[in-house]
Design a protein around this motif. Sequence first.
Motif, mmCIF file in Angstrom:
data_model
loop_
_atom_site.group_PDB
_atom_site.id
_atom_site.type_symbol
_atom_site.label_atom_id
_atom_site.label_comp_id
_atom_site.label_asym_id
_atom_site.label_seq_id
_atom_site.Cartn_x
_atom_site.Cartn_y
_atom_site.Cartn_z
ATOM 1 N N GLY A 1 -1.907 8.008 -8.087
ATOM 2 C CA GLY A 1 -1.081 6.855 -7.735
ATOM 3 C C GLY A 1 -0.961 6.550 -6.255
ATOM 4 N N SER A 2 -1.681 7.253 -5.403
ATOM 5 C CA SER A 2 -1.597 7.043 -3.962
ATOM 6 C C SER A 2 -2.969 7.280 -3.347
ATOM 7 N N TYR A 3 -3.051 6.990 -2.059
ATOM 8 C CA TYR A 3 -4.286 7.228 -1.313
ATOM 9 C C TYR A 3 -3.917 8.047 -0.079
ATOM 10 N N PRO A 4 -4.244 9.341 -0.055
ATOM 11 C CA PRO A 4 -3.716 10.268 0.941
ATOM 12 C C PRO A 4 -4.072 9.987 2.398
ATOM 13 N N LEU A 5 -5.193 9.343 2.706
ATOM 14 C CA LEU A 5 -5.565 9.160 4.094
ATOM 15 C C LEU A 5 -5.101 7.828 4.691
ATOM 16 N N ARG A 6 -4.318 7.068 3.956
ATOM 17 C CA ARG A 6 -3.722 5.870 4.537
ATOM 18 C C ARG A 6 -2.574 6.297 5.442
ATOM 19 N N LYS A 7 -2.331 5.538 6.454
ATOM 20 C CA LYS A 7 -1.293 5.918 7.401
ATOM 21 C C LYS A 7 0.121 5.682 6.879
ATOM 22 N N ASP A 8 0.263 5.089 5.696
ATOM 23 C CA ASP A 8 1.593 4.924 5.127
ATOM 24 C C ASP A 8 1.908 6.020 4.112
ATOM 25 N N TYR A 9 1.032 7.017 3.983
ATOM 26 C CA TYR A 9 1.259 8.129 3.080
ATOM 27 C C TYR A 9 1.973 9.242 3.849
ATOM 28 N N PRO A 10 3.131 9.728 3.371
ATOM 29 C CA PRO A 10 3.875 10.740 4.129
ATOM 30 C C PRO A 10 3.126 12.062 4.259
ATOM 31 N N LEU A 11 3.309 12.724 5.383
ATOM 32 C CA LEU A 11 2.611 13.982 5.643
ATOM 33 C C LEU A 11 2.973 15.072 4.643
ATOM 34 N N THR B 1 0.819 -1.215 0.000
ATOM 35 C CA THR B 1 0.000 0.000 0.000
ATOM 36 C C THR B 1 0.850 1.261 0.000
ATOM 37 N N LEU B 2 2.096 1.144 -0.405
ATOM 38 C CA LEU B 2 2.985 2.301 -0.405
ATOM 39 C C LEU B 2 2.551 3.328 -1.440
ATOM 40 N N PRO B 3 2.910 4.587 -1.257
ATOM 41 C CA PRO B 3 2.558 5.623 -2.233
ATOM 42 C C PRO B 3 3.103 5.316 -3.615
ATOM 43 N N LYS B 4 2.385 5.785 -4.615
ATOM 44 C CA LYS B 4 2.709 5.633 -6.038
ATOM 45 C C LYS B 4 2.658 4.180 -6.509
ATOM 46 N N THR B 5 1.869 3.341 -5.854
ATOM 47 C CA THR B 5 1.708 1.950 -6.285
ATOM 48 C C THR B 5 0.280 1.662 -6.734
ATOM 49 N N ALA B 6 -0.603 2.642 -6.689
ATOM 50 C CA ALA B 6 -2.007 2.424 -7.022
ATOM 51 C C ALA B 6 -2.209 2.382 -8.535
#
Length: 136
Positions: free
Chosen positions: A109-119, A47-52
Motif C-alpha cells: 500500500g505504499s512506496y518506500p523510496l518516495r520522500k513522503d514515506y516516513p523513515l 502519494t501518501l502512505p497506504k494509498t496505493a
Amino acid sequence: MLAELNGVDYLNYPGAQHRFAVNYGLTSIVNNNRLWLKVFLDPTMPTLPKTAPRDQDVIEVGDPGLKVESVTSVWPGAEWLEREAYDMFGIIFTNHPDLRRILTWSEFGSYPLRKDYPLRGVGEREAFKIITREGA
C-alpha cells in the motif's frame, strides 16, 4: 504543481519542475553511441502512505500522471528494473509483461523510496502475528 506536505517541499531536487524522472541510458558498443532518455512524471493523485492500489488494479486505477510505456519490448533486461521502480516509487509501466512488486508484498500500500514515506514506516510489521518458539 509543487508537491507539499506539512509545508515541506518534497521535490527530489531543489528547483526541479517535476517530481519524478525515469532515466534510460542505452549504449551501443559496436557503433560507440550513447542515448540518454529522460521521462519526467508528476503525480496527479495523493502519494501518501497506504494509498496505493493493489498490483492487479494499478493499471486501471493507478495515478495517470505516473504512467509511462514499458521498454521491455525493445530491451527485455529492463523488466526487473521497471518492477523495482514500480515497487519503490510507484511509477507504472504500461504494457509491462509482469508488473508486480519485487521487494515488498502486493498489499503493502505504499512506496518506500518516495520522500513522503516516513523513515520509521507506517506500522507494517506490527500487523503480523508474532510466532514464538513454543507456539511454532
